[in-house]
Enzyme design. Structure first.
Site, PDB file in Angstrom:
ATOM      1  N   ASP A 102       0.835  -1.199   0.000  1.00 40.52           N
ATOM      2  CA  ASP A 102       0.000   0.000   0.000  1.00 40.52           C
ATOM      3  C   ASP A 102       0.875   1.257   0.000  1.00 40.52           C
ATOM      4  O   ASP A 102       2.037   1.210   0.407  1.00 40.52           O
ATOM      5  CB  ASP A 102      -0.888   0.030   1.252  1.00 40.52           C
ATOM      6  CG  ASP A 102      -1.878  -1.121   1.276  1.00 40.52           C
ATOM      7  OD1 ASP A 102      -2.169  -1.680   0.206  1.00 40.52           O
ATOM      8  OD2 ASP A 102      -2.343  -1.458   2.385  1.00 40.52           O
TER       9      ASP A 102
HETATM   10  N1  URA Z   1      -1.291  -5.908   3.955  1.00 42.19           N
HETATM   11  C1  URA Z   1      -1.778  -4.641   3.930  1.00 42.19           C
HETATM   12  O1  URA Z   1      -2.828  -4.370   4.502  1.00 42.19           O
HETATM   13  N2  URA Z   1      -1.089  -3.709   3.254  1.00 42.19           N
HETATM   14  C2  URA Z   1       0.079  -3.948   2.634  1.00 42.19           C
HETATM   15  O2  URA Z   1       0.680  -3.044   2.046  1.00 42.19           O
HETATM   16  C3  URA Z   1       0.587  -5.264   2.676  1.00 42.19           C
HETATM   17  C4  URA Z   1      -0.116  -6.230   3.347  1.00 42.19           C
END
Ligand code: URA
Length: 245
Positions: A102
């Site tokens: 993310d």
């Molecule tokens: N899980 C999440 O919620 N975000 C990420 O970036 C990776 C794993």
């Protein structure tokens, strides 16, 4: 392949810089100085040197990055900076991140132009372990053993049941903040955040520490990257050898 393309693929510099090195007579092919950037080179047979040092051609490039917050895991975007914008080496055009973090997640991100390897690491049936350090905030409680058990059993989310995951409580802080470490063997969209949300927690900080046999190099500060070492490349090859194609 043209000599200037060969050198720039190997990370010697941009095509413009490389042309300059060639015209400055710093480059040899099989011991003979070449001053023409368009000279054809056979990566399997010719020995190319710059300033007397051999420049090996590698078809595939493998990078480890400590992704910072605020950049997106994509190859291009009209609005946001991408992880590729952070790379100032001349890299192959088809270099791409392996999977996605993310925008606000930091930590280990692999990038490669080896599409087959990326596919093996990401295939849902490959079940590559991914470990995250997560700081989570609870409304009225810390993370406790009931959460550890629920993660281990496999959490029910609205659209799928998670595979068993390992949740470790690292430290309980004031105000119902808990530092945790989580290992999952799948990688659905926002998975860690959704898993904690299902237990009533909000993730306020998320960092990926490892993926399969590769651990984030502590010497890499956020926003920096390096090539994988031969040992690391060997570990990935070993790990993915028997995985689904
Ligand atoms: N899980 C999440 O919620 N975000 C990420 O970036 C990776 C794993």
């Amino acid at each position: 392949m043209r000599l200037d393309k060969y050198l720039s693929h190997c990370g010697v510099g941009t095509r413009k810089k490389v042309k300059k090195h060639i015209t400055q007579k710093r480059v040899t092919i099989n011991g003979n100085t070449s001053i023409d950037p368009g000279t054809q080179v056979d990566p399997d047979r010719d020995v190319v040197c710059m300033d007397g040092r051999e420049i090996h051609y590698e078809q595939y490039v493998y990078l480890m990055m400590n992704k910072p917050s605020g950049v997106i895991t994509a190859t291009e975007d009209v609005k946001d900076r991408t992880v590729l914008d952070l790379i100032d080496l001349p890299v192959p055009k088809d270099l791409a991140p392996v999977g996605r973090l993310d925008k606000d997640t930091v930590g280990l991100l692999l990038l490669t132009n080896d599409g087959a390897l990326a596919h093996r690491l990401l295939a849902p049936r490959s079940h590559v372990d991914k470990t995250y350090f997560a700081i989570v905030s609870g409304e009225d409680r810390h993370v406790d053993e009931t959460d550890v058990k629920a993660f281990k059993k496999g959490l029910e989310l609205s659209d799928f049941t998670c595979m068993p995951a390992e949740l470790l409580i690292v430290e309980k802080k004031p105000d119902h903040i808990t530092e945790t470490r989580v290992t999952i063997r799948e990688g659905k969209f926002h998975q860690i955040k959704r898993m904690f949300a299902a237990r009533g927690f909000t993730v306020t900080y998320l960092k990926r520490e490892s993926m399969g046999p590769i651990t984030l190099d502590p010497a890499l500060s956020e926003g920096t990257y390096r090539m994988l070492t031969e040992d690391e490349k060997g570990l990935i090859a070993q790990d993915t050898e028997n995985m689904v194609e």
